[in-house]
Enzyme design. Structure first.
Site, short mmCIF file in Angstrom:
data_model
loop_
_atom_site.label_atom_id
_atom_site.label_comp_id
_atom_site.label_asym_id
_atom_site.label_seq_id
_atom_site.Cartn_x
_atom_site.Cartn_y
_atom_site.Cartn_z
N PRO A 131 159.68 37.95 23.38
CA PRO A 131 160.45 37.42 22.25
C PRO A 131 159.68 37.47 20.93
O PRO A 131 160.23 37.75 19.89
CB PRO A 131 160.76 35.98 22.67
CG PRO A 131 160.78 36.03 24.17
CD PRO A 131 159.74 37.05 24.56
N ILE A 160 164.56 43.85 28.52
CA ILE A 160 164.10 44.61 29.67
C ILE A 160 165.28 45.36 30.29
O ILE A 160 166.17 44.76 30.92
CB ILE A 160 163.42 43.68 30.71
CG1 ILE A 160 162.31 42.85 30.03
CG2 ILE A 160 162.87 44.50 31.87
CD1 ILE A 160 161.29 43.65 29.23
N GLY A 341 187.42 63.19 11.32
CA GLY A 341 188.36 62.36 10.56
C GLY A 341 188.68 61.08 11.31
O GLY A 341 187.80 60.48 11.95
N GLY A 342 189.94 60.65 11.28
CA GLY A 342 190.34 59.41 11.96
C GLY A 342 190.02 59.42 13.44
O GLY A 342 189.62 58.40 14.02
N GLU A 365 161.28 51.81 22.98
CA GLU A 365 160.06 52.60 23.23
C GLU A 365 159.34 52.97 21.93
O GLU A 365 158.79 54.07 21.80
CB GLU A 365 160.35 53.85 24.09
CG GLU A 365 160.65 53.43 25.52
CD GLU A 365 160.90 54.58 26.45
OE1 GLU A 365 160.09 55.52 26.45
OE2 GLU A 365 161.90 54.53 27.18
N GLY A 366 159.38 52.06 20.99
CA GLY A 366 158.69 52.27 19.71
C GLY A 366 159.69 52.67 18.64
O GLY A 366 160.19 53.80 18.65
#
Ligand code: COS
Length: 386
Positions: A131, A160, A341-342, A365-366
């Site tokens: 964290p 993870i 486009g749409g 991974e960086g």
């Protein structure tokens, strides 16, 4: 069918061309009918299918005859799977990343896990981020304290991949031989070890199994230690040296799919009385996309080939491949959305899927920013030795 001419580049050997052709056929036969409504179930089933197909034998070394990983094969497989199905690529990639430290530095006993992950009968995960320490690995808080003939792990890991469905985790923790990067170690921790639990499942824009893990007095014996105490940081970086090139390869697969879809679109779609592809502004987009795809492929397979030729470290090459390929794939996919486009933003369409699939590759991974640090440091260091 995407452009396969790159397979004739001198980076490859005949076995790589055969592998790419066989996997292309296998993907066409097996990946069309995957049900993605339950991500965990889809992932488990993909690991099993990839194991039965024999593809996971490339994800880790052979425990009976551990040579080195074939990074070009890893990249070709990820590129091909990503072009067909992002979750299939994820399932393959995590079997490799999760066991990378065992492949590269494990003992014979630890390599027993590889027989199962290569067969697709066990799922693995790489538990590095925390964290409070994502990019700054050396600042990790999780501890592994010596206790008799083993270690006791306490702390949290987050983001993870395969968290919640993995059978085995490679876990990095502070053993305290020295401050910072030189005081970390790596461990093999089976998912059913008492005290290890999934604290939270995390949902992201391209769904895959992901979790925050809690470790409370998780006891492992001395045989769980990978390499020497205090070498955990270098072990993590050596694994990332291999697998960052493969992240770049997956991004390349997404970009190729976006380019293919765009080529079909601009040739079919009529506008102002002619195909879209007649418009020079559209041609400008196509040229940029084709150039980005080829430049990314050159960097990916340069990094993979350099590692396969025995270079002890390819941090700079792998970082260049990951930075360029993931950032440019994002641009290629964004152009593909524009050309559609749409339809480009319609939920369930291929461009919408790719738009979600690519984003995390510029972070995990960086992050791209970390890759720039790695490239700059290596370039400055090389200049000092001249
Ligand atoms: N192979 C072997 N050793 C390596 C290495 C590698 N690829 N990269 C670094 N090392 C060594 C260095 O040589 C140094 O050892 P010495 O002091 O003996 O020379 C040691 O490891 C520390 O390296 P460094 O000083 O570069 O460490 P930093 O703490 O400055 O970290 C970054 C550098 C930011 C590049 C690193 O922490 C990193 O890559 N962060 C991103 C992490 C990541 O990818 N997280 C995602 C997890 S998986 S989703």
């Amino acid at each position: 069918m995407p452009d396969q001419s790159f397979l004739n580049w001198p980076f490859f050997e005949e076995r790589h061309r055969e592998l790419a052709e066989a996997l292309e056929y296998w993907c066409g036969k097996h990946l069309g009918s995957i049900d993605h409504s339950d991500t965990d179930a889809a992932c488990r089933s993909l690991v099993s299918m990839l194991g039965q197909g024999g593809w996971l034998t490339h994800s880790a070394v052979d425990p009976a005859d551990p040579g080195s990983l074939d990074v070009r094969a890893l990249c070709l497989i990820r590129e091909t799977l990503a072009r067909h199905d992002g979750l299939a690529d994820f399932a393959f990639a995590m079997q490799g990343l999760g066991t990378g430290a065992i492949s590269l530095h494990g003992t014979q006993d630890q390599r027993a896990w590889l027989a199962r992950t290569r067969a697709g009968t066990a799922i693995s995960a790489f538990a590095l981020s925390e964290p409070k320490s994502g990019s700054d690995v050396a600042a990790m808080d999780m501890t592994a304290t010596r206790d008799g003939n083993g270690f006791v792990l306490n702390g949290e890991k987050t983001w993870i991949s395969n968290g919640g469905i993995a059978d085995v985790y490679t876990v990095f923790a502070r053993t305290g031989e020295a401050p910072g990067a030189k005081g970390l170690s790596a461990f093999v921790v089976p998912a059913d070890t008492p005290g290890l639990r999934v604290a939270e499942r995390l949902e992201v824009v391209a769904p895959h199994p992901l979790a925050r893990l809690s470790f409370e007095d998780v006891r492992v014996d001395a045989g769980a230690l990978i390499g020497n105490p205090g070498e955990g940081f270098k072990i993590a970086m050596s694994v990332l040296d291999v697998f960052r090139s493969t992240v770049a390869a997956a991004a390349l697969g997404f970009a190729r799919r976006a380019l293919d879809a765009s080529l079909a679109r601009v040739q079919e779609r009529q506008l102002f009385g002619a195909p879209l592809s007649d418009l020079q502004m559209v041609q400008g987009h196509i040229a940029d996309m084709a150039l980005d795809v080829d430049a990314a492929a050159l960097l990916v397979y340069r990094a993979a080939w350099t590692k396969d030729m025995g270079a002890p470290r390819v941090s700079r090459e792998a970082a260049m491949a990951k930075l360029y390929s993931t950032d440019q794939a994002q641009q290629v996919i964004d152009k593909a959305v524009q050309l559609h486009g749409g339809d480009g933003v319609r939920v369930g369409g291929i461009t919408e899927q790719l738009y979600r699939d690519i984003r995390a590759l510029r972070i995990y991974e960086g992050a791209s920013d970390v890759q720039k640090v790695v490239i700059a440091r290596a370039t400055l260091a090389a200049a000092q030795t001249v």
